[in-house]
Write a protein that holds these residues in place. Structure first.
Motif, PDB file in Angstrom:
ATOM      1  N   UNK A 155       0.841  -1.204   0.000  1.00  9.77           N
ATOM      2  CA  UNK A 155       0.000   0.000   0.000  1.00  9.77           C
ATOM      3  C   UNK A 155       0.875   1.253   0.000  1.00  9.77           C
ATOM      4  N   UNK A 156       1.936   1.255   0.772  1.00  5.76           N
ATOM      5  CA  UNK A 156       2.842   2.405   0.805  1.00  5.76           C
ATOM      6  C   UNK A 156       3.500   2.633  -0.551  1.00  5.76           C
ATOM      7  N   UNK A 157       3.899   1.560  -1.212  1.00  9.08           N
ATOM      8  CA  UNK A 157       4.510   1.687  -2.539  1.00  9.08           C
ATOM      9  C   UNK A 157       3.504   2.238  -3.544  1.00  9.08           C
ATOM     10  N   UNK A 158       2.268   1.797  -3.454  1.00 10.87           N
ATOM     11  CA  UNK A 158       1.234   2.299  -4.363  1.00 10.87           C
ATOM     12  C   UNK A 158       0.980   3.783  -4.134  1.00 10.87           C
ATOM     13  N   UNK A 159       0.887   4.195  -2.870  1.00  9.00           N
ATOM     14  CA  UNK A 159       0.643   5.615  -2.599  1.00  9.00           C
ATOM     15  C   UNK A 159       1.847   6.463  -2.995  1.00  9.00           C
ATOM     16  N   UNK A 160       3.038   5.930  -2.849  1.00  5.04           N
ATOM     17  CA  UNK A 160       4.239   6.659  -3.271  1.00  5.04           C
ATOM     18  C   UNK A 160       4.278   6.831  -4.797  1.00  5.04           C
ATOM     19  N   UNK A 161       3.575   5.951  -5.503  1.00  9.63           N
ATOM     20  CA  UNK A 161       3.528   6.019  -6.968  1.00  9.63           C
ATOM     21  C   UNK A 161       2.376   6.871  -7.480  1.00  9.63           C
ATOM     22  N   UNK A 162       1.584   7.417  -6.564  1.00  8.22           N
ATOM     23  CA  UNK A 162       0.518   8.314  -6.981  1.00  8.22           C
ATOM     24  C   UNK A 162      -0.901   7.826  -6.780  1.00  8.22           C
ATOM     25  N   UNK A 211      -7.035   4.991  -0.493  1.00  5.92           N
ATOM     26  CA  UNK A 211      -8.295   4.278  -0.708  1.00  5.92           C
ATOM     27  C   UNK A 211      -8.234   3.397  -1.950  1.00  5.92           C
ATOM     28  N   UNK A 212      -7.639   3.907  -3.020  1.00  4.90           N
ATOM     29  CA  UNK A 212      -7.508   3.096  -4.234  1.00  4.90           C
ATOM     30  C   UNK A 212      -6.661   1.855  -3.971  1.00  4.90           C
TER      31      UNK A 212
END
Length: 62
Positions: free
Chosen positions: A31-38, A42-43
């Motif tokens: 989840x952290x990697x996904x949010x760091x990628x934009x 929630x997504x």
């Protein structure tokens, strides 16, 4: 990736807690990697939930 074997017998409540404690940081990293990628948190969390649903119903990925 290595995940330790359970230390409790199947059916014991602590076994589920133990698995959650092991899996939690792995999901948090995803989840952290996904949010760091934009992606929004929630997504990312919805995506994880959908993957879990797919695995539970044995749907193939993609």
């Amino acid at each position: 990736m290595q995940i330790p074997a359970p230390t409790h017998d199947p059916g014991e409540m602590q076994r589920t807690v133990e698995c959650e404690e092991i899996i939690h940081p792995l999901i948090d990293t995803i989840v952290s990697a996904a949010t760091a990628s934009g992606w929004t948190i929630d997504e990312a969390l919805i995506a994880v939930e959908e993957v879990v649903k797919d695995i539970r119903t044995a749907k193939p990925a993609g």
